[in-house]
Design an enzyme around this catalytic site. Sequence first.
Site, PDB file in Angstrom:
ATOM      1  N   ASP A   1      -1.566  -0.671   6.180  1.00 52.46           N
ATOM      2  CA  ASP A   1      -1.588   0.076   7.441  1.00 52.46           C
ATOM      3  C   ASP A   1      -2.989   0.307   7.965  1.00 52.46           C
ATOM      4  OD1 ASP A   1      -2.220   3.428   7.073  1.00 52.46           O
ATOM      5  OD2 ASP A   1      -2.094   2.141   5.318  1.00 52.46           O
TER       6      ASP A   1
ATOM      7  N   ASP B   1      -0.175   5.183   0.961  1.00 51.08           N
ATOM      8  CA  ASP B   1      -0.452   6.168   2.011  1.00 51.08           C
ATOM      9  C   ASP B   1      -0.529   5.514   3.383  1.00 51.08           C
ATOM     10  OD1 ASP B   1      -1.055   8.872   0.677  1.00 51.08           O
ATOM     11  OD2 ASP B   1      -2.184   7.468  -0.546  1.00 51.08           O
TER      12      ASP B   1
ATOM     13  N   ASP C   1       0.874  -1.162   0.000  1.00 46.25           N
ATOM     14  CA  ASP C   1       0.000   0.000   0.000  1.00 46.25           C
ATOM     15  C   ASP C   1       0.922   1.225   0.000  1.00 46.25           C
ATOM     16  OD1 ASP C   1      -2.364   1.683   0.547  1.00 46.25           O
ATOM     17  OD2 ASP C   1      -1.494   1.865   2.545  1.00 46.25           O
TER      18      ASP C   1
END
Length: 218
Positions: A167, A12, A10
């Site tokens: 995250d 961001d 991922d």
Amino acid sequence: MSRIKAVIFDFDGTILDTETAWYEAFREAYLEHEVELTLEMYGQCIGTSLHVFDPYAYIVEKKGLDAQQFRQDVHARHDKKMDQERIRPGVLAYLEEAARLGLRIGLASSSKRSWIDKYLSQLGVGYYFEAIRTAEDVSMVKPHPELYELAMRDLGVQPAEALAIEDSPNGARAAVAAGMHVIVTPNPVTRALIFDGEPRVFGSLAELSLAELIESLA
């Protein structure tokens, strides 16, 4: 040894913590208009699009603000905060190790490609990624699995051969729905959110090497 052949990141909050800066920027801007933006509210849009909760539209409608001016205010605050951000601990080491181990490397993000390209260029790590899939490539972003499915197709791997590094709850849901292995490295904002099931969580990628992680998946 696990049959992991690809690692898909991922962006961001995972490679670069843009998420904490966004929440802080929005929260400060909200407070100027005497509105509290809770993490529970804001967390709905982390790792996905603004279709569930739009932090711009919410306060613009609530307070009758000028939409363009409010957006410019939030972006200015975010830009200032991002001046202090660096690549998250362990990320560069994982990219280097993945390349050394001969693993395919991809990126799957709910953000726009221009946003991703901007920061990958600033960080100087764009050349590591063989496949990059972003919001423009899919009809539904995370938590829908399509971004990961496309990235895996690009890299020529099956779900059981791919590891996702995430995250956020929405990102982890997407990876699980795609049938992948997944680990989570929350940032200060996503650490407070509720994840489905019991994902493997690390404070950062610096806690163990990629080879050690892959071995533990066997």
